[in-house]
Design a protein around this motif. Structure first.
Motif, PDB file in Angstrom:
ATOM      1  N   PHE A 123      14.827 -21.612  -5.843  1.00  0.00           N
ATOM      2  CA  PHE A 123      15.556 -22.805  -6.255  1.00  0.00           C
ATOM      3  C   PHE A 123      14.833 -24.055  -5.786  1.00  0.00           C
ATOM      4  CE2 PHE A 123      18.517 -26.117  -4.761  1.00  0.00           C
ATOM      5  CZ  PHE A 123      18.962 -26.581  -6.000  1.00  0.00           C
ATOM      6  N   GLU A 124      14.377 -24.042  -4.530  1.00  0.00           N
ATOM      7  CA  GLU A 124      13.705 -25.225  -3.976  1.00  0.00           C
ATOM      8  C   GLU A 124      12.438 -25.565  -4.754  1.00  0.00           C
ATOM      9  OE1 GLU A 124      16.358 -23.514  -0.960  1.00  0.00           O
ATOM     10  OE2 GLU A 124      14.735 -22.644  -2.169  1.00  0.00           O
ATOM     11  N   ARG A 125      11.677 -24.532  -5.101  1.00  0.00           N
ATOM     12  CA  ARG A 125      10.432 -24.751  -5.840  1.00  0.00           C
ATOM     13  C   ARG A 125      10.716 -25.301  -7.234  1.00  0.00           C
ATOM     14  NH1 ARG A 125       4.734 -23.356  -5.661  1.00  0.00           N
ATOM     15  NH2 ARG A 125       5.336 -22.938  -3.517  1.00  0.00           N
ATOM     16  N   CYS A 126      11.655 -24.701  -7.929  1.00  0.00           N
ATOM     17  CA  CYS A 126      11.970 -25.145  -9.291  1.00  0.00           C
ATOM     18  C   CYS A 126      12.588 -26.540  -9.312  1.00  0.00           C
ATOM     19  CB  CYS A 126      12.898 -24.141  -9.970  1.00  0.00           C
ATOM     20  SG  CYS A 126      12.081 -22.569 -10.372  1.00  0.00           S
ATOM     21  N   LYS A 127      13.378 -26.855  -8.294  1.00  0.00           N
ATOM     22  CA  LYS A 127      13.947 -28.196  -8.211  1.00  0.00           C
ATOM     23  C   LYS A 127      12.859 -29.235  -8.016  1.00  0.00           C
ATOM     24  CE  LYS A 127      17.457 -30.917  -5.770  1.00  0.00           C
ATOM     25  NZ  LYS A 127      18.448 -30.930  -4.661  1.00  0.00           N
ATOM     26  N   LEU A 128      11.887 -28.916  -7.154  1.00  0.00           N
ATOM     27  CA  LEU A 128      10.766 -29.831  -6.949  1.00  0.00           C
ATOM     28  C   LEU A 128       9.986 -30.011  -8.243  1.00  0.00           C
ATOM     29  CD1 LEU A 128       8.806 -31.454  -5.113  1.00  0.00           C
ATOM     30  CD2 LEU A 128       7.600 -29.303  -4.713  1.00  0.00           C
ATOM     31  N   ILE A 129       9.693 -28.907  -8.929  1.00  0.00           N
ATOM     32  CA  ILE A 129       8.930 -28.984 -10.175  1.00  0.00           C
ATOM     33  C   ILE A 129       9.667 -29.823 -11.212  1.00  0.00           C
ATOM     34  CG2 ILE A 129       8.067 -27.639 -12.134  1.00  0.00           C
ATOM     35  CD1 ILE A 129       6.375 -27.321  -9.641  1.00  0.00           C
ATOM     36  N   SER A 130      10.989 -29.667 -11.279  1.00  0.00           N
ATOM     37  CA  SER A 130      11.763 -30.361 -12.304  1.00  0.00           C
ATOM     38  C   SER A 130      11.782 -31.872 -12.117  1.00  0.00           C
ATOM     39  CB  SER A 130      13.199 -29.822 -12.334  1.00  0.00           C
ATOM     40  OG  SER A 130      13.878 -30.124 -11.127  1.00  0.00           O
ATOM     41  N   ARG A 131      11.511 -32.325 -10.896  1.00  0.00           N
ATOM     42  CA  ARG A 131      11.538 -33.778 -10.664  1.00  0.00           C
ATOM     43  C   ARG A 131      10.277 -34.463 -11.195  1.00  0.00           C
ATOM     44  NH1 ARG A 131       8.839 -36.332  -7.423  1.00  0.00           N
ATOM     45  NH2 ARG A 131      10.408 -37.906  -6.915  1.00  0.00           N
ATOM     46  N   PHE A 132       9.231 -33.680 -11.516  1.00  0.00           N
ATOM     47  CA  PHE A 132       8.024 -34.274 -12.088  1.00  0.00           C
ATOM     48  C   PHE A 132       8.202 -34.427 -13.597  1.00  0.00           C
ATOM     49  CE2 PHE A 132       6.169 -32.184  -8.248  1.00  0.00           C
ATOM     50  CZ  PHE A 132       5.682 -33.324  -7.637  1.00  0.00           C
ATOM     51  N   SER A 133       9.248 -35.121 -13.978  1.00  0.00           N
ATOM     52  CA  SER A 133       9.603 -35.249 -15.392  1.00  0.00           C
ATOM     53  C   SER A 133       8.617 -36.123 -16.165  1.00  0.00           C
ATOM     54  CB  SER A 133      11.007 -35.846 -15.524  1.00  0.00           C
ATOM     55  OG  SER A 133      11.082 -37.099 -14.864  1.00  0.00           O
ATOM     56  N   TYR A 134       7.837 -36.913 -15.437  1.00  0.00           N
ATOM     57  CA  TYR A 134       6.900 -37.835 -16.073  1.00  0.00           C
ATOM     58  C   TYR A 134       5.554 -37.176 -16.381  1.00  0.00           C
ATOM     59  CZ  TYR A 134       5.918 -38.009 -11.066  1.00  0.00           C
ATOM     60  OH  TYR A 134       5.679 -37.667  -9.760  1.00  0.00           O
ATOM     61  N   ALA A 135       5.353 -35.937 -15.967  1.00  0.00           N
ATOM     62  CA  ALA A 135       4.059 -35.278 -16.139  1.00  0.00           C
ATOM     63  C   ALA A 135       4.223 -33.942 -16.849  1.00  0.00           C
ATOM     64  CB  ALA A 135       3.400 -35.063 -14.774  1.00  0.00           C
ATOM     65  N   HIS A 136       3.131 -33.463 -17.413  1.00  0.00           N
ATOM     66  CA  HIS A 136       3.110 -32.105 -17.950  1.00  0.00           C
ATOM     67  C   HIS A 136       2.885 -31.155 -16.777  1.00  0.00           C
ATOM     68  CE1 HIS A 136       2.571 -29.423 -21.477  1.00  0.00           C
ATOM     69  NE2 HIS A 136       1.957 -28.665 -20.574  1.00  0.00           N
ATOM     70  N   VAL A 137       3.586 -30.034 -16.759  1.00  0.00           N
ATOM     71  CA  VAL A 137       3.494 -29.089 -15.640  1.00  0.00           C
ATOM     72  C   VAL A 137       2.976 -27.744 -16.128  1.00  0.00           C
ATOM     73  CG1 VAL A 137       4.732 -27.927 -13.775  1.00  0.00           C
ATOM     74  CG2 VAL A 137       5.435 -30.224 -14.476  1.00  0.00           C
ATOM     75  N   ILE A 138       1.915 -27.272 -15.463  1.00  0.00           N
ATOM     76  CA  ILE A 138       1.362 -25.947 -15.751  1.00  0.00           C
ATOM     77  C   ILE A 138       1.728 -25.003 -14.610  1.00  0.00           C
ATOM     78  CG2 ILE A 138      -0.774 -24.602 -15.911  1.00  0.00           C
ATOM     79  CD1 ILE A 138      -2.084 -26.893 -17.342  1.00  0.00           C
ATOM     80  N   GLY A 139       2.224 -23.830 -14.963  1.00  0.00           N
ATOM     81  CA  GLY A 139       2.484 -22.782 -13.989  1.00  0.00           C
ATOM     82  C   GLY A 139       1.906 -21.472 -14.475  1.00  0.00           C
ATOM     83  N   PHE A 140       2.036 -20.433 -13.667  1.00  0.00           N
ATOM     84  CA  PHE A 140       1.510 -19.129 -14.034  1.00  0.00           C
ATOM     85  C   PHE A 140       2.634 -18.109 -14.085  1.00  0.00           C
ATOM     86  CE2 PHE A 140      -2.245 -21.361 -12.943  1.00  0.00           C
ATOM     87  CZ  PHE A 140      -3.248 -20.781 -13.716  1.00  0.00           C
ATOM     88  N   ASN A 141       2.712 -17.411 -15.219  1.00  0.00           N
ATOM     89  CA  ASN A 141       3.718 -16.358 -15.406  1.00  0.00           C
ATOM     90  C   ASN A 141       5.133 -16.919 -15.247  1.00  0.00           C
ATOM     91  OD1 ASN A 141       1.443 -14.441 -15.441  1.00  0.00           O
ATOM     92  ND2 ASN A 141       1.367 -14.865 -13.242  1.00  0.00           N
ATOM     93  N   LYS A 142       5.372 -18.097 -15.824  1.00  0.00           N
ATOM     94  CA  LYS A 142       6.661 -18.785 -15.691  1.00  0.00           C
ATOM     95  C   LYS A 142       7.325 -19.005 -17.049  1.00  0.00           C
ATOM     96  CE  LYS A 142       6.288 -19.676 -11.159  1.00  0.00           C
ATOM     97  NZ  LYS A 142       4.902 -19.313 -10.893  1.00  0.00           N
ATOM     98  N   ASP A 143       7.208 -18.037 -17.940  1.00  0.00           N
ATOM     99  CA  ASP A 143       7.747 -18.191 -19.295  1.00  0.00           C
ATOM    100  C   ASP A 143       9.248 -18.472 -19.312  1.00  0.00           C
ATOM    101  OD1 ASP A 143       5.339 -17.857 -20.633  1.00  0.00           O
ATOM    102  OD2 ASP A 143       5.501 -15.676 -20.616  1.00  0.00           O
ATOM    103  N   ASN A 144       9.972 -17.967 -18.332  1.00  0.00           N
ATOM    104  CA  ASN A 144      11.430 -18.118 -18.315  1.00  0.00           C
ATOM    105  C   ASN A 144      11.905 -19.317 -17.496  1.00  0.00           C
ATOM    106  OD1 ASN A 144      11.758 -15.746 -19.864  1.00  0.00           O
ATOM    107  ND2 ASN A 144      11.534 -14.489 -18.028  1.00  0.00           N
ATOM    108  N   PHE A 145      10.977 -20.206 -17.174  1.00  0.00           N
ATOM    109  CA  PHE A 145      11.327 -21.364 -16.345  1.00  0.00           C
ATOM    110  C   PHE A 145      10.882 -22.632 -17.070  1.00  0.00           C
ATOM    111  CE2 PHE A 145      10.912 -17.657 -13.720  1.00  0.00           C
ATOM    112  CZ  PHE A 145      12.028 -17.732 -12.890  1.00  0.00           C
ATOM    113  N   PRO A 146      11.822 -23.286 -17.766  1.00  0.00           N
ATOM    114  CA  PRO A 146      11.483 -24.373 -18.698  1.00  0.00           C
ATOM    115  C   PRO A 146      10.928 -25.631 -18.033  1.00  0.00           C
ATOM    116  CG  PRO A 146      13.859 -24.193 -18.423  1.00  0.00           C
ATOM    117  CD  PRO A 146      13.266 -23.005 -17.764  1.00  0.00           C
TER     118      PRO A 146
END
Length: 366
Positions: A123-146
């Motif tokens: 949850f903590e990781r995904c919450k942090l990632i979601s706050r970067f709304s101004y940038a494109h985000v690349i992850g690995f093997n994260k198809d189910n995490f929008p």
């Protein structure tokens, strides 16, 4: 007391899982498809939140590729990696990650692309990632995490971890030469190592790293002392320096070696930069040796990685010709017969040869 601790831990795990589910649901409702436009990428932020030095060293090859393509790179990481990279001329800014810290300064940097190499999903990781709304985000093997706009697939224990970084290079169509690591000089650390070596007369300088972050990968005190004694019998003039956390190294009580008080990760880098050969179990020192192409004897077991369950000795191998990786069947490295290790060290000690000429790149010993 143990029962209540277990109940509390399970309750917290369930709460975090529920919060993650709610976060994902809410993000799906408000998110929109965002394509990666390579031409717009002028400033990249690389996340290394776990502060793992080996992972960070491997990522410096990608940082170098961005630098060669005139793309600014910043890094968000922990205190140890922050020290490791703070003087790097390839990095625009190195930000210190604090779990509950604010990232206002980052928001003002104009980040175009965020890259998260971890397999961790919390949850903590995904919450942090979601706050970067101004940038494109690349992850690995994260198809189910929008919150990851682009999910690259790379989960193969028989491929080296650098393949993830090379996949980013290909995805962004960067021009890049051979993938190599880059570790900057730290003048204070360089001076500290020089002061220790000043006035010493030695035939060769070998760095030994006996400890890792995991008990099952560590050399025992007996193994370490035997290695030291064996090398000294071969040539008393060989200088041996132990690399690692000073408090742990001094507590081992190893004789006939040099240890540097108040050593830091930057001091370790400078030791590896100046030494003639390295002996180490599976830890970040392996990747430092790669950065400087040092003759290396790397001792591995067949442990599985915590986040993925994959066997790690191929994924995190030294991965360069001057290194020799030996994989033992024993669950704990401290259970490996010392005679097996000594026979490999003899190859390093033979004059005018390096280990690579005599041992296959990967051996599995039982």
């Amino acid at each position: 007391m143990q029962f209540f601790k277990l109940v509390t831990r399970k309750k917290n795990e369930m709460l975090r899982a529920l919060k993650l589910k709610i976060l994902l649901s809410s993000y799906i409702l408000k998110s929109e498809e965002r394509n990666l436009i390579k031409e717009r990428v002028k400033h990249v932020l690389i996340l290394r939140l776990d502060d793992k030095v080996g992972d960070m060293i491997v990522a410096t090859g990608l940082i170098k590729a961005f630098h060669e393509n005139n793309i600014k790179v910043s890094v968000l990481t922990g205190s140890v990696c922050h020290e490791l990279l703070s003087s790097s001329p390839l990095i625009h800014k190195c930000y210190l990650y604090k779990r509950r810290g604010k990232l206002i300064e980052l928001d003002e940097e104009g980040i175009d692309l965020v890259i998260d190499f971890d397999d961790v999903v919390t949850f903590e990781r995904c919450k942090l990632i979601s706050r970067f709304s101004y940038a494109h985000v690349i992850g690995f093997n994260k198809d189910n995490f929008p919150m990851y706009h682009t999910s690259l697939t790379q989960l193969d224990e028989n491929s080296h971890i650098t393949e993830r970084h090379k996949l980013v290079i290909r995805t962004l169509q960067l021009t890049s030469e051979k993938y190599t690591y880059f570790l900057p000089e730290c003048l204070d650390a360089k001076e500290k190592v020089s002061n220790v070596l000043h006035g010493s007369t030695y035939s060769r300088f070998i760095a030994i790293n006996p400890l890792t972050g995991s008990d099952d990968k560590d050399f025992s005190i007996e193994q370490t002392q035997f290695i030291v004694n064996h090398i000294k019998k071969y040539d008393e003039k060989i200088l041996l320096i132990l690399v690692g956390q000073p408090s742990k190294l001094f507590s081992m009580g190893i004789k006939n070696v040099v240890m540097i008080p108040d050593s830091t990760i930057s001091v370790a880098v400078e030791i590896i930069r100046r030494c003639d050969a390295v002996i180490s179990p599976d830890t970040s020192i392996i990747h430092m040796a790669n950065a400087f192409n040092k003759p290396l004897l790397a001792i591995y077991n067949k442990r599985k990685l915590k986040d993925t369950g994959l066997v790690g000795y191929n994924l995190w191998s030294p991965n360069y010709p001057n290194a020799n990786q030996v994989v033992f069947e024993e669950r704990n490295i401290n259970e490996v017969p010392i005679s097996s290790i000594i026979s490999l060290i003899d190859k390093i000690l033979e004059p005018h040869t390096s280990v690579k000429n005599d041992i296959e790149p990967i051996l599995t010993l039982s």
